[in-house]
Write a protein that holds these residues in place. Structure first.
Motif, short mmCIF file in Angstrom:
data_model
loop_
_atom_site.label_atom_id
_atom_site.label_comp_id
_atom_site.label_asym_id
_atom_site.label_seq_id
_atom_site.Cartn_x
_atom_site.Cartn_y
_atom_site.Cartn_z
N ALA A 222 0.83 -1.21 0.00
CA ALA A 222 0.00 0.00 0.00
C ALA A 222 0.87 1.25 0.00
CB ALA A 222 -0.93 -0.02 1.21
N PHE A 223 1.98 1.24 0.73
CA PHE A 223 2.83 2.42 0.77
C PHE A 223 3.63 2.59 -0.52
CE2 PHE A 223 1.95 2.90 5.25
CZ PHE A 223 2.10 4.27 5.43
N ARG A 224 3.94 1.48 -1.17
CA ARG A 224 4.62 1.63 -2.46
C ARG A 224 3.70 2.30 -3.48
NH1 ARG A 224 6.99 -3.44 -1.21
NH2 ARG A 224 5.39 -4.58 -2.40
N VAL A 225 2.43 1.94 -3.49
CA VAL A 225 1.47 2.59 -4.39
C VAL A 225 1.28 4.04 -3.99
CG1 VAL A 225 -0.90 2.57 -5.24
CG2 VAL A 225 0.30 0.41 -4.87
N LEU A 226 1.26 4.28 -2.68
CA LEU A 226 1.08 5.66 -2.20
C LEU A 226 2.28 6.52 -2.59
CD1 LEU A 226 -0.81 7.44 -0.42
CD2 LEU A 226 0.62 6.79 1.52
N GLU A 227 3.49 5.97 -2.54
CA GLU A 227 4.70 6.73 -2.88
C GLU A 227 4.79 7.02 -4.38
OE1 GLU A 227 7.67 4.16 -1.44
OE2 GLU A 227 7.47 4.75 0.66
N SER A 228 4.18 6.15 -5.18
CA SER A 228 4.33 6.30 -6.63
C SER A 228 3.35 7.30 -7.22
CB SER A 228 4.12 4.95 -7.30
OG SER A 228 2.79 4.49 -7.11
N ARG A 229 2.47 7.87 -6.43
CA ARG A 229 1.46 8.79 -6.95
C ARG A 229 1.57 10.14 -6.25
NH1 ARG A 229 -2.84 6.39 -9.70
NH2 ARG A 229 -2.72 4.11 -9.82
N GLN A 230 1.00 11.14 -6.90
CA GLN A 230 0.94 12.48 -6.32
C GLN A 230 -0.25 12.54 -5.35
OE1 GLN A 230 3.25 14.85 -6.82
NE2 GLN A 230 4.32 13.26 -7.98
N PRO A 231 -0.21 13.49 -4.42
CA PRO A 231 -1.32 13.57 -3.47
C PRO A 231 -2.67 13.75 -4.15
CG PRO A 231 0.51 14.93 -2.75
CD PRO A 231 0.85 14.45 -4.12
N GLU A 232 -2.68 14.39 -5.33
CA GLU A 232 -3.96 14.61 -6.00
C GLU A 232 -4.28 13.52 -7.02
OE1 GLU A 232 -0.67 16.85 -8.06
OE2 GLU A 232 -1.44 16.64 -6.02
N GLY A 233 -3.55 12.43 -6.99
CA GLY A 233 -3.77 11.35 -7.95
C GLY A 233 -5.13 10.69 -7.75
N PRO A 234 -5.62 10.01 -8.76
CA PRO A 234 -6.96 9.41 -8.68
C PRO A 234 -7.00 8.19 -7.78
CG PRO A 234 -5.93 8.83 -10.75
CD PRO A 234 -5.00 9.79 -10.07
N SER A 235 -8.13 8.02 -7.10
CA SER A 235 -8.45 6.79 -6.36
C SER A 235 -7.53 6.49 -5.20
CB SER A 235 -8.48 5.59 -7.31
OG SER A 235 -9.41 5.77 -8.35
N LEU A 236 -6.80 7.47 -4.70
CA LEU A 236 -5.95 7.20 -3.54
C LEU A 236 -6.76 6.96 -2.28
CD1 LEU A 236 -2.95 9.67 -3.92
CD2 LEU A 236 -2.93 7.20 -4.13
N ARG A 237 -8.01 7.40 -2.28
CA ARG A 237 -8.79 7.23 -1.05
C ARG A 237 -9.08 5.77 -0.74
NH1 ARG A 237 -14.71 7.84 -2.73
NH2 ARG A 237 -14.66 8.38 -4.93
N HIS A 238 -8.91 4.87 -1.72
CA HIS A 238 -9.10 3.45 -1.42
C HIS A 238 -7.96 2.90 -0.57
CE1 HIS A 238 -12.47 3.19 -4.18
NE2 HIS A 238 -11.75 3.77 -5.12
N LEU A 239 -6.83 3.60 -0.52
CA LEU A 239 -5.67 3.10 0.23
C LEU A 239 -5.75 3.43 1.72
CD1 LEU A 239 -2.73 3.98 -2.19
CD2 LEU A 239 -3.80 1.75 -1.84
#
Length: 807
Positions: A135-152
């Motif tokens: 989950a943190f690797r996906v979180l690190e690979s995206r910007q804070p405003e990236g899509p669908s981060l709220r599922h993490l």
């Protein structure tokens, strides 16, 4: 409550047999193996989920079906609804050995959250760590405003709770930075509505406007969970989720108390107002991630407190205001515990909030975290929390006892805040009549919480009054019900007990002679005085059949056991005598609820014996009152358990070996009273008004008379004659209507045993009145005597020869 249709479906799901389930799994497999599963596949998975979730035990599914569920869940082309159902079914079967799921290569955060929910349900610590890292690797690979981060975020929150030490410092700092961005810098413009691409979807469609406040005004400050709009952007949804996990994350990532570096150096400065205020002047962007998150969380909570003052246009927003206000105060409490520099900035805000909420009963829930805040920080901030607690305990239970959620949270607040009360604990103790209102109206769900709370409420000053209140608890429930019926209801739906439509006592309760008794029963604080409520019991008797009153009556025996367990820790001789007298008095003065008297008598009789064992001199000191109780013939059959306990205590403790003040005159007076009572209950015929005396009471009375005679030789002939008559009476056919053959046989056996003992007075005295040394013989533990050696030798011989014995 389920509808009739839902109840029928649940019943069918529970009753399905394994063979039928396997056949159904085969149909599910066929539908999922299609190139494009349709609505029939969704319907089949919904039915399968109902079957596996309707029972407590795990249902067996074919391995092919389980594998196909996992394949469907991990398929990127599978519709979202099917993935949700597959994940739900697999979660219901967790923990399971047949899973082959892995989240290492999943890129979609939505799919990752579903797979992670199944893996986390397994409870495997290694899987929890693996899910967290992915989950943190996906979180690190995206910007804070990236899509669908709220599922993490739910995944990270669950990982933090299940395995708090699996996250590295870099990961903790990363999430703290993201939370700062989502909390403080979310867009204040509404999101764009999703269009279907129809004829009217043109580029000149209306542009989204700014978000609004709950009162309809345009929001001029940053976005929060209380901001409203038609559509929300992704970062606004992240803002809402970030606040929902904020308190748990602060507790996880915050300082660990005294073990933090330089804790000793900072302790001297934390009491200084100047140092606290100067600490806040540091530029926010220069702070470490955790401290910056605390700063932004403080700003966010202050904004929520300000938004809670606005008048909501919709009921849903008003309810959300109350919940967010409670959470905001709890977060502020955590912030002040982690960093005292927030304390003085929070005090003025919460003082003003408390003043505003005192007159608003609809938001009384927020008073609980405010009170806890001042209990935690009042001493450090030189603020006296006594006035806040006095208002909380005096008004809230009186006015809102009928709110189940508030009642539960109020009692949990009292229980969880016990270490913080300190010198304010007397306020809690004196407020027990008000707390009992919450218990009387909500007894089934609150009973266990009160059992944990009672030891802190009981002391020598309130014990007698509290015991009266516990015995009158069902009557208090009826009085509260009556109070609600006499006052206008706050809503269209009545709050009182509807199991009794129109009680006949409604008008009679307005009589001035009953008003004083009602006011005493409904008092807010311990008064130290107790009024006899027998007239009120009679007035409220028509309400004894109310469902709520019956439920409360069922909880009283458990509460009485907890009370006596606590009071014996603080009771001296005088208090023990008071409680024993109260048990005798109240055994014949209880609110007449079905089976309530019998249940309470069982507890009172056992506790009377416990009080006598705690203070054996009680029998001599209360000899006059005990004789009066024995002489009250009218209560023998209704109070059989209490009479048996009193008689047993007299036979056990009315002896010079327990109290030198015991006299022959006292022994003779008790003997004559018990003899007359036993004669009456054995000679009288049972009837509707005079039911049969329990054989246990007769046996105890005979035994007690024999014990007294063994201590006064002049009484032996009288007891022997009486026991002979008892043996003759139980052998004749006449008493067959009075006692069953089994009961008569037990009485006859006891009379024969006692007669045999009295033929040898010295043996009778040794057996029936053993000395303390015989009752607790030292030779069982003394290794220097020969008896233990002899006993061990005989035991070994018996064990050795046991295999040679016939049979």
């Amino acid at each position: 409550m389920f509808t009739a249709g839902a109840e029928s479906l649940l019943h069918q799901a529970r009753e399905i047999q394994d063979e039928e389930l396997q056949q159904f799994c085969s149909r599910v497999i066929k539908r999922l193996q299609k190139d494009e599963p349709g609505p029939d596949a969704v319907d089949a998975l919904q039915r399968l989920f109902l079957i596996v979730s309707a029972t407590k035990y795990k249902r067996k599914l074919e391995k092919t079906c389980t594998d196909l569920l996992q394949t469907t869940l991990c398929s990127p082309k599978c519709p979202e609804q099917l993935q949700l159902l597959c994940a739900a079914i697999l979660r219901e079967r967790s923990p399971s050995d047949g899973l082959s799921l892995s989240c290492d290569r999943i890129q979609s955060s939505q799919q990752l959250s579903l797979v992670a929910s199944v893996l986390l349900a397994q409870g495997d610590r290694k899987e929890v760590r693996s899910v967290g890292q992915r989950a943190f690797r996906v979180l690190e690979s995206r910007q804070p405003e990236g899509p669908s981060l709220r599922h993490l975020l739910p995944v990270v929150s669950k990982v933090t709770r299940l395995a708090p030490h699996t996250l590295h410092e870099d990961q903790t700092n990363l999430l703290s930075k993201r939370l700062v961005d989502w909390l403080r810098y979310a867009s204040i413009q509404q999101g764009v509505a999703h269009t279907s691409g129809g004829f009217f979807s043109t580029p000149r469609a209306r542009q989204p406007g700014p978000v609004t406040e709950v009162d309809g005004a345009v929001a001029t400050d940053f976005f929060t969970v209380l901001s409203t709009g038609q559509h929300f952007t992704e970062d606004q949804w992240l803002n809402v989720q970030a606040f929902s996990m904020l308190r748990a994350w602060l507790l996880h990532s915050g300082p660990q108390g005294p073990s933090t570096p330089d804790a000793d150096d900072k302790s001297e400065l934390e009491g200084s107002t100047l140092s606290m205020l100067s600490a806040t002047s540091t530029a926010s962007h220069l702070l470490p991630p955790q401290e910056r998150l605390r700063e932004k969380a403080f700003e966010y909570c202050q904004r929520l407190v300000e938004q809670s003052t606005r008048r909501a246009l919709r009921k849903g927003d008003a309810d959300l205001q109350k919940a967010c206000l409670v959470e905001a105060v709890l977060v502020l409490d955590v912030l002040c515990r982690q960093d005292p520099s927030f304390l003085y900035r929070t005090l003025s805000c919460l003082k003003a909030l408390h003043v505003r909420l005192c007159g608003d009963t609809a938001r009384a829930r927020a008073l609980l975290p405010i009170a806890r805040f001042f209990l935690s920080h009042g001493e450090a901030a030189a603020v006296d929390s006594e006035a806040i607690l006095q208002h909380l305990f005096s008004r809230v239970p009186c006015e809102l006892f009928h709110s189940p959620m508030l009642a539960f949270e109020f009692i949990c607040f009292c229980r969880d805040s016990l270490p913080l009360f300190g010198r304010n604990l007397d306020i809690l103790k004196q407020s027990f009549p008000n707390l009992f209102k919450l218990l009387a109206w909500n007894s089934p769900p609150l009973t266990s919480e009160f059992v944990a709370l009672l030891p802190w409420l009981v002391d020598a000053g309130t014990a007698v009054e509290m015991l009266h209140a516990l015995l009158d608890l069902p009557c208090l429930t009826a009085a509260l019900d009556l109070q609600l019926r006499l006052s206008p209801a706050a809503s269209d739906r009545p709050l009182w007990d509807t199991s009794l439509k129109n009680p006949s006592c409604l008008e009679a309760s307005r009589d001035p002679q009953f008003q004083a008794l009602l006011q005493h029963l409904l008092r807010a604080k311990a008064s130290g005085t107790v009024k006899r409520l027998a007239p009120l019991h009679q007035l409220l008797r028509p309400m004894a059949s109310c469902a709520r009153v019956v439920q409360c009556a069922e909880a009283v025996p458990t509460l009485l056991q907890a009370f006596f367990s606590a009071v014996t820790q603080v009771a001296d001789g005088a208090l023990t005598n008071q409680l024993a007298l109260l048990l005798l008095e109240r055994s014949d003065s209880l609110y007449q609820v079905a089976e309530y008297e019998a249940r309470v008598h069982r507890v009172l009789s056992s506790q009377f014996l416990a009080l006598c064992a705690l203070h054996p001199s009680l029998v001599v000191e209360l000899a006059r009152e005990l004789l009066e109780f024995v002489g009250s013939v009218s209560g023998v059959r209704s109070r059989g358990a209490m009479l048996a306990s009193v008689a047993w205590a007299v036979g056990e403790y009315l002896s010079v070996s327990w109290d030198r003040r015991c006299t022959v005159g006292q022994t003779n007076r008790f003997f004559e009273a018990l003899e007359a009572l036993l004669f009456e209950v054995t000679q009288s015929r049972p009837s509707a008004t005079l039911p049969k005396c329990p054989p246990q009471v007769i046996a105890v009375l005979m035994t007690t008379l024999t014990k007294l005679a063994s201590r006064s030789q002049d009484l032996i002939p009288r007891v022997s004659l009486f026991l002979s008559k008892m043996r003759t009476l139980t052998q004749s056919p006449a008493p067959s209507s009075t006692h069953h053959e089994e009961d008569a046989g037990a009485i006859r056996t006891r009379a024969t045993e006692l007669l045999t003992l009295l033929k040898m007075p010295s043996v009778a005295q040794f057996v029936l009145t053993p000395s303390a040394e015989v009752a607790e013989p030292r030779y069982h533990r003394d290794a220097n005597t020969a008896l233990p050696l002899a006993l061990r030798t005989v035991s070994r011989l018996v064990e050795k020869e046991a295999g040679l014995l016939p049979g």
